[in-house]
Motif scaffolding. Structure first.
Motif, PDB file in Angstrom:
ATOM      1  N   LYS A 281       0.847  -1.196   0.000  1.00 41.39           N
ATOM      2  CA  LYS A 281       0.000   0.000   0.000  1.00 41.39           C
ATOM      3  C   LYS A 281       0.886   1.251   0.000  1.00 41.39           C
ATOM      4  CE  LYS A 281      -3.976  -1.816   2.576  1.00 41.39           C
ATOM      5  NZ  LYS A 281      -5.109  -1.725   1.678  1.00 41.39           N
ATOM      6  N   PHE A 282       0.334   2.342  -0.541  1.00 41.51           N
ATOM      7  CA  PHE A 282       1.135   3.566  -0.595  1.00 41.51           C
ATOM      8  C   PHE A 282       1.604   3.986   0.795  1.00 41.51           C
ATOM      9  CE2 PHE A 282       1.623   8.180  -0.416  1.00 41.51           C
ATOM     10  CZ  PHE A 282       2.626   8.333  -1.350  1.00 41.51           C
ATOM     11  N   SER A 283       0.691   3.823   1.790  1.00 40.89           N
ATOM     12  CA  SER A 283       1.025   4.275   3.141  1.00 40.89           C
ATOM     13  C   SER A 283       2.152   3.454   3.768  1.00 40.89           C
ATOM     14  CB  SER A 283      -0.222   4.204   4.021  1.00 40.89           C
ATOM     15  OG  SER A 283      -0.704   2.865   4.017  1.00 40.89           O
ATOM     16  N   GLU A 284       2.408   2.268   3.225  1.00 42.56           N
ATOM     17  CA  GLU A 284       3.445   1.405   3.820  1.00 42.56           C
ATOM     18  C   GLU A 284       4.819   1.573   3.150  1.00 42.56           C
ATOM     19  OE1 GLU A 284       0.052  -2.049   4.535  1.00 42.56           O
ATOM     20  OE2 GLU A 284       1.647  -2.367   3.058  1.00 42.56           O
ATOM     21  N   ILE A 285       4.881   2.386   2.101  1.00 42.13           N
ATOM     22  CA  ILE A 285       6.165   2.537   1.403  1.00 42.13           C
ATOM     23  C   ILE A 285       7.150   3.254   2.325  1.00 42.13           C
ATOM     24  CG2 ILE A 285       7.328   3.595  -0.582  1.00 42.13           C
ATOM     25  CD1 ILE A 285       4.638   3.489  -2.050  1.00 42.13           C
ATOM     26  N   PRO A 286       8.292   2.622   2.592  1.00 41.35           N
ATOM     27  CA  PRO A 286       9.269   3.314   3.447  1.00 41.35           C
ATOM     28  C   PRO A 286       9.927   4.446   2.669  1.00 41.35           C
ATOM     29  CG  PRO A 286      10.140   1.189   2.718  1.00 41.35           C
ATOM     30  CD  PRO A 286       8.765   1.306   2.135  1.00 41.35           C
ATOM     31  N   TYR A 287      10.142   5.580   3.333  1.00 44.05           N
ATOM     32  CA  TYR A 287      10.822   6.690   2.672  1.00 44.05           C
ATOM     33  C   TYR A 287      12.250   6.786   3.207  1.00 44.05           C
ATOM     34  CZ  TYR A 287      12.454  11.364   1.620  1.00 44.05           C
ATOM     35  OH  TYR A 287      13.232  12.431   1.200  1.00 44.05           O
ATOM     36  N   VAL A 288      13.224   6.804   2.302  1.00 51.69           N
ATOM     37  CA  VAL A 288      14.614   7.008   2.696  1.00 51.69           C
ATOM     38  C   VAL A 288      15.117   8.238   1.959  1.00 51.69           C
ATOM     39  CG1 VAL A 288      16.937   5.996   2.763  1.00 51.69           C
ATOM     40  CG2 VAL A 288      14.907   4.520   2.946  1.00 51.69           C
TER      41      VAL A 288
ATOM     42  N   ARG B 231       0.904  20.458   6.376  1.00 53.90           N
ATOM     43  CA  ARG B 231       1.281  20.903   7.726  1.00 53.90           C
ATOM     44  C   ARG B 231       2.323  19.993   8.362  1.00 53.90           C
ATOM     45  NH1 ARG B 231      -4.939  21.141   9.408  1.00 53.90           N
ATOM     46  NH2 ARG B 231      -4.581  18.998   8.731  1.00 53.90           N
ATOM     47  N   ASP B 232       2.658  18.873   7.672  1.00 47.00           N
ATOM     48  CA  ASP B 232       3.628  17.919   8.219  1.00 47.00           C
ATOM     49  C   ASP B 232       5.049  18.467   7.999  1.00 47.00           C
ATOM     50  OD1 ASP B 232       5.449  15.898   8.598  1.00 47.00           O
ATOM     51  OD2 ASP B 232       4.241  14.345   7.642  1.00 47.00           O
ATOM     52  N   PRO B 233       5.749  18.853   9.103  1.00 51.48           N
ATOM     53  CA  PRO B 233       7.059  19.496   8.918  1.00 51.48           C
ATOM     54  C   PRO B 233       8.107  18.545   8.336  1.00 51.48           C
ATOM     55  CG  PRO B 233       6.609  19.125  11.255  1.00 51.48           C
ATOM     56  CD  PRO B 233       5.367  18.729  10.507  1.00 51.48           C
ATOM     57  N   PHE B 234       7.952  17.227   8.547  1.00 50.30           N
ATOM     58  CA  PHE B 234       8.973  16.300   8.062  1.00 50.30           C
ATOM     59  C   PHE B 234       9.074  16.326   6.541  1.00 50.30           C
ATOM     60  CE2 PHE B 234      10.292  12.175   6.360  1.00 50.30           C
ATOM     61  CZ  PHE B 234      11.577  12.122   6.899  1.00 50.30           C
ATOM     62  N   TYR B 235       7.913  16.136   5.861  1.00 51.87           N
ATOM     63  CA  TYR B 235       7.979  16.084   4.403  1.00 51.87           C
ATOM     64  C   TYR B 235       8.185  17.471   3.786  1.00 51.87           C
ATOM     65  CZ  TYR B 235       7.277  11.099   4.410  1.00 51.87           C
ATOM     66  OH  TYR B 235       7.475   9.765   4.609  1.00 51.87           O
ATOM     67  N   ALA B 236       7.775  18.527   4.489  1.00 54.30           N
ATOM     68  CA  ALA B 236       8.084  19.883   4.009  1.00 54.30           C
ATOM     69  C   ALA B 236       9.601  20.052   3.981  1.00 54.30           C
ATOM     70  CB  ALA B 236       7.438  20.926   4.916  1.00 54.30           C
ATOM     71  N   GLY B 237      10.264  19.567   5.009  1.00 55.40           N
ATOM     72  CA  GLY B 237      11.730  19.654   5.087  1.00 55.40           C
ATOM     73  C   GLY B 237      12.392  18.808   4.018  1.00 55.40           C
ATOM     74  N   GLU B 238      11.874  17.600   3.801  1.00 52.60           N
ATOM     75  CA  GLU B 238      12.454  16.721   2.777  1.00 52.60           C
ATOM     76  C   GLU B 238      12.327  17.351   1.386  1.00 52.60           C
ATOM     77  OE1 GLU B 238      14.166  14.876   5.148  1.00 52.60           O
ATOM     78  OE2 GLU B 238      14.250  13.663   3.333  1.00 52.60           O
ATOM     79  N   SER B 239      11.171  17.953   1.134  1.00 51.18           N
ATOM     80  CA  SER B 239      10.952  18.588  -0.171  1.00 51.18           C
ATOM     81  C   SER B 239      11.910  19.743  -0.400  1.00 51.18           C
ATOM     82  CB  SER B 239       9.532  19.134  -0.249  1.00 51.18           C
ATOM     83  OG  SER B 239       8.710  18.161  -0.738  1.00 51.18           O
TER      84      SER B 239
ATOM     85  N   ARG C 244       3.584  12.937  -0.270  1.00 49.62           N
ATOM     86  CA  ARG C 244       3.259  13.036   1.167  1.00 49.62           C
ATOM     87  C   ARG C 244       3.275  14.482   1.649  1.00 49.62           C
ATOM     88  NH1 ARG C 244       6.255   7.532   3.114  1.00 49.62           N
ATOM     89  NH2 ARG C 244       4.690   6.139   2.192  1.00 49.62           N
ATOM     90  N   ARG C 245       4.125  15.320   1.060  1.00 54.91           N
ATOM     91  CA  ARG C 245       4.096  16.749   1.399  1.00 54.91           C
ATOM     92  C   ARG C 245       2.747  17.332   0.996  1.00 54.91           C
ATOM     93  NH1 ARG C 245       7.093  20.306  -2.735  1.00 54.91           N
ATOM     94  NH2 ARG C 245       5.278  19.513  -3.855  1.00 54.91           N
TER      95      ARG C 245
ATOM     96  N   GLY D 275      14.889   3.991  -8.355  1.00 55.45           N
ATOM     97  CA  GLY D 275      14.871   4.136  -6.891  1.00 55.45           C
ATOM     98  C   GLY D 275      14.857   5.601  -6.489  1.00 55.45           C
ATOM     99  N   LEU D 276      15.683   6.392  -7.151  1.00 52.97           N
ATOM    100  CA  LEU D 276      15.775   7.817  -6.834  1.00 52.97           C
ATOM    101  C   LEU D 276      14.455   8.526  -7.151  1.00 52.97           C
ATOM    102  CD1 LEU D 276      17.684  10.176  -6.009  1.00 52.97           C
ATOM    103  CD2 LEU D 276      18.190  10.449  -8.441  1.00 52.97           C
ATOM    104  N   GLU D 277      13.916   8.295  -8.373  1.00 47.80           N
ATOM    105  CA  GLU D 277      12.668   8.950  -8.772  1.00 47.80           C
ATOM    106  C   GLU D 277      11.514   8.558  -7.846  1.00 47.80           C
ATOM    107  OE1 GLU D 277      12.348  11.378 -10.895  1.00 47.80           O
ATOM    108  OE2 GLU D 277      14.484  11.225 -11.313  1.00 47.80           O
ATOM    109  N   THR D 278      11.519   7.318  -7.388  1.00 49.82           N
ATOM    110  CA  THR D 278      10.458   6.863  -6.482  1.00 49.82           C
ATOM    111  C   THR D 278      10.535   7.612  -5.157  1.00 49.82           C
ATOM    112  OG1 THR D 278      10.445   4.704  -7.547  1.00 49.82           O
ATOM    113  CG2 THR D 278       9.450   4.834  -5.357  1.00 49.82           C
ATOM    114  N   ALA D 279      11.738   7.743  -4.607  1.00 48.56           N
ATOM    115  CA  ALA D 279      11.893   8.468  -3.338  1.00 48.56           C
ATOM    116  C   ALA D 279      11.434   9.921  -3.488  1.00 48.56           C
ATOM    117  CB  ALA D 279      13.350   8.415  -2.880  1.00 48.56           C
ATOM    118  N   LEU D 280      11.788  10.549  -4.612  1.00 48.00           N
ATOM    119  CA  LEU D 280      11.391  11.948  -4.829  1.00 48.00           C
ATOM    120  C   LEU D 280       9.869  12.074  -4.924  1.00 48.00           C
ATOM    121  CD1 LEU D 280      14.007  13.214  -7.498  1.00 48.00           C
ATOM    122  CD2 LEU D 280      14.228  13.083  -5.029  1.00 48.00           C
TER     123      LEU D 280
END
Ligand SMILES: [Zn+2]
Length: 564
Positions: free
Chosen positions: A2-9, A66-74, A60-61, A49-54
């Motif tokens: 599921k999309f929600s289970e994809i680990p983000y690195v 309002r989620d600061p984690f993915y705002a920071g990653e972006s 998720r952003r 792999g790279l395009e998937t992480a991006l």
């Protein structure tokens, strides 16, 4: 998964630079095809792999701004991603220089080199500065339009919030909405004139830097066009004038009669097909999703598998909620072979478009998910629009599930709008070609040219005298492609000319037979050119004037035979 289970690195850009530099070296040193192919496949997996992480970070952003984690990653990705381009280019250069090209083409198709060559010849270091200026001008245009707060009925509307009122069943109300929009644009008319004047000049200079007479050849390269040029497009527009304009004018006359009007009509009546207003979806967002599942299940085995994958895996997020980013798009997660649809349902027929048009794009991406190389999973822009517009016609047989009692009206307005769109799109294209061909035109001359061309392509339309901005010939300034995506627009017309052939096949041979042709078109992804895909599906080239004539005549006969 599921999309929600994809680990983000978090992507390691420093390691990526090292990887591409080393891979380019290994590819150049490869002593045989097997060794070169092994490096190529390794780079493919790395890129996926790279395009998937991006993509995961971006989605998720947007799902929760309002989620600061993915705002920071972006922000991290936006900062470092551009630096990687140079290293990816090293690898691409090594691939273009490979002595094993014949072996690669035999196994993966020739398009893997065609696309790279086109993008290579469209760039040189001397274009970096003008491209930065171009970006700044395009951003200013986009910010200007996004900043609109248009006074209407005691409140303030953005341009997109005003759109439904411009099609309101009440003539008085829609005329007021058009007047409000016109006044807002009028107050920015001079800046919109000068922004485009600078863009035309800048782009002409970019073309000359590459050795062209002006921008047009570069513009075609930037669109990645590999199987036709400005000559074919000019002949297509001439065929539109000859065959589509009279049919579209007749369709507009039928709609005008329903409103108690005669042609020409003004803007306020130009987008309304029935006296009681245009067809609207019948149910809630939940019902639209259920109707979509039913449609894709009944259409074919391939689409049934696709919609279950999307809905059960959470690969679409279409409901509006607080904190979610606005707008919509279809993207993909290449290492998982999954598309993702992001949208905001608004209770209009646009919600159905998400589940037919956008999901058509997603279905094509899903179908092509195992194609190597990644760059060949998706064909050119015009070819992709056939995936989506074509899917809209397959969905028509299920219009009852989406539109209830308004299904017949929906089918009529869908077909009539498609027919009337082709001349509009050709007009946008013709105007741009003239602007780039004659970069010394003054803004006033450009606006006069638009009025002349509009009279030829849309003779049913006569701007109301009281809409001073539109009457001054500046209607083109509302079409963002003209500023932001030069020479992109005819793609929708070419795609419509092909997709309408699917509509005809569905009605004459039934959805099952038409579906086999759709799959013949979609299955090769981007391993074939647009015109090759059209031929594979057994359809006629949109550049064949006789095919366009027959298509327009068929659409008009349908519209005249069924007048709901
Ligand atoms: Zn599309």
């Amino acid at each position: 998964m599921k999309f929600s289970e994809i680990p983000y690195v978090r992507p390691d850009f420093a390691a990526a630079k090292v990887f591409y530099a080393a891979a380019a070296g290994r590819l150049r040193a490869a002593s045989g095809f097997a060794a070169a192919e092994a490096v190529f496949l390794e780079a493919e997996e790395f890129a996926a792999g790279l395009e998937t992480a991006l993509a995961v970070a971006e989605i998720r952003r947007d799902m929760d701004t309002r989620d600061p984690f993915y705002a920071g990653e972006s922000a991290f990705i936006d900062r470092l991603r551009p630096e990687l381009r140079e290293y990816e280019q090293l690898f691409e250069d090594a691939l273009l220089a490979t002595p094993f090209r014949a072996e690669f083409e035999a196994k993966y198709g020739r398009m893997m080199f065609t696309g790279a060559e086109i993008s290579r010849r469209a760039f040189t270091g001397a274009l970096v500065a003008p491209m930065q200026r171009e970006n700044a001008l395009c951003s200013e245009y986009s910010r200007l339009l996004a900043s609109a707060q248009i006074p209407f009925e005691g409140g303030a509307c953005t341009l997109s919030q005003l759109t439904p009122f411009k099609r309101d069943p009440s003539r008085e109300r829609r005329a007021a909405a058009w007047a409000a929009e016109d006044a807002w644009y009028a107050s920015h008319a001079e800046r919109l004139d000068s922004l485009y004047a600078e863009l035309v000049e800048l782009r002409g200079g970019m073309g000359r830097t590459l050795g062209h007479a002006g921008f047009i050849p570069l513009g075609y390269d930037l669109m990645g066009r590999s199987c036709y040029g400005p000559g074919e497009v000019a002949r297509f527009r001439a065929a539109v004038l000859e065959h589509v304009v009279p049919a579209a004018e007749r369709a507009c006359a039928i709609a005008a009669e329903r409103l108690g009007l005669r042609l020409p009509i003004g803007y306020a009546d130009s987008d309304v097909w029935f006296a009681g207003g245009n067809a609207k979806p019948a149910g809630s967002s939940g019902q639209i999703l259920a109707a979509a599942r039913r449609f894709y299940h009944e259409l074919s085995g391939e689409t049934a598998e696709f919609i279950d994958f999307m809905l059960d895996g959470g690969y679409l997020d279409v409901l509006s909620r607080p904190g979610k980013a606005s707008g919509g798009y279809c993207t993909s997660l290449p290492s998982l072979g999954a598309p993702f649809i992001f949208a905001n349902f608004s209770g209009t027929s646009g919600d159905v478009d998400v589940m037919t048009h956008e999901a058509g794009h997603a279905f094509a991406a899903y179908t092509a998910r195992n194609i190597v190389p990644l760059a060949c999973r998706s064909p050119g822009y015009e070819a992709c629009e056939v995936h989506s517009i074509g899917m809209e016609y397959f969905a028509e047989a299920w219009a009852g599930a989406f539109f209830g009692e308004a299904a017949d009206r929906y089918r009529w307005q869908h077909l009539a709008a498609a027919l009337a769109f082709i001349p509009y799109g050709a007009l946008v294209d013709h105007f741009q070609h003239e602007c780039y061909r004659r970069p010394d035109m003054t803004p006033a001359r450009r606006n006069a040219l638009w009025l002349e061309l509009q009279q030829a392509y849309m003779p049913w339309l006569k701007p109301e005298a009281e809409l001073g901005y539109l009457a001054s010939g500046r209607a083109w300034q509302r079409q963002r492609h003209i500023y932001q995506y030069p020479l992109y627009y005819i793609d929708y017309c070419l795609a419509q000319a092909v997709a309408l052939q699917f509509a005809r096949l569905i009605s004459e041979e039934g959805p099952a037979a038409a579906w086999r042709r759709y799959m013949a078109y979609a299955r090769p992804g981007g391993t074939r050119s647009f015109l090759e895909l059209v031929a594979l599906a057994g359809l006629r080239s949109p550049f064949d004037p006789a095919a366009l004539e027959q298509t327009a005549a068929w659409v008009l006969s349908r519209l005249e035979a069924s007048a709901p």
